[in-house]
Scaffold this active site. Sequence first.
Site, PDB file in Angstrom:
ATOM      1  N   TYR A  87       4.805  -2.906  -7.351  1.00  0.00           N
ATOM      2  CA  TYR A  87       3.596  -2.216  -6.448  1.00  0.00           C
ATOM      3  C   TYR A  87       2.796  -3.444  -5.995  1.00  0.00           C
ATOM      4  O   TYR A  87       1.752  -3.288  -5.440  1.00  0.00           O
ATOM      5  CB  TYR A  87       3.028  -0.968  -6.951  1.00  0.00           C
ATOM      6  N   HIS A 112      -0.652   0.072  -0.621  1.00  0.00           N
ATOM      7  CA  HIS A 112      -1.599   0.951  -1.430  1.00  0.00           C
ATOM      8  C   HIS A 112      -2.151   0.262  -2.490  1.00  0.00           C
ATOM      9  O   HIS A 112      -3.222   0.966  -3.090  1.00  0.00           O
ATOM     10  CB  HIS A 112      -0.523   1.955  -2.293  1.00  0.00           C
ATOM     11  N   ASN A 171      -5.208  10.596  -2.618  1.00  0.00           N
ATOM     12  CA  ASN A 171      -5.037  11.072  -4.132  1.00  0.00           C
ATOM     13  C   ASN A 171      -5.714  10.402  -5.034  1.00  0.00           C
ATOM     14  O   ASN A 171      -6.454  10.806  -6.233  1.00  0.00           O
ATOM     15  CB  ASN A 171      -3.590  11.221  -4.408  1.00  0.00           C
TER      16      ASN A 171
END
Length: 186
Positions: free
Chosen positions: A14, A19, A112
Amino acid sequence: MKLIVGLGNPGREYELTRHNIGFMAIDELAKRWNISLNEQKFKGVFGAGFVNGEKVILLKPLTYMNLSGESIRPLMDYYKIDVEDFVVLYDDLDIPVGKLRLRMKGSAGGHNGVKSTISHLGTQEFQRIRMGIDRPKNGMKVVDYVLGRFTSEEIPGVNHSIEKAADACEEWLNKPFLQIMNTFNS
């Protein structure tokens, strides 16, 4: 004492994804201010230092995005950090790459990590720096887009927004957030 949190997901896969632009901003601040992110506690990695006479903690929650509040709240409780001495940096689909939006409060807007932070802090009234990643094109699913890497065309804009977000954090150490909002949102 000030707490600056960048949201993202842990793990090499990631690292440079859309993100994780919040993590990238924290890395920039750590480099600028010579703060080592070497403490592992409160379900995150963090470091502390003094910048212009102000104690600053930089935090990257290692809980995965959707559970970020599980890292932020315990650290704030332990160090007795008031919500007005806290700012969170994160990606935003509704802002173009290279642009920022600073806000004093507000809803999660579908993010979120922010939703988890609001849930754990029990308030929406905290400062945030929303970093633009733009919306997916050509019918790409949002989840695939935010977990994808920036394109070579986007990199200059990404670097610009990371620099501007770090500049905004630096100014926030000495000025009210509302004042820097007026500067960086224009």
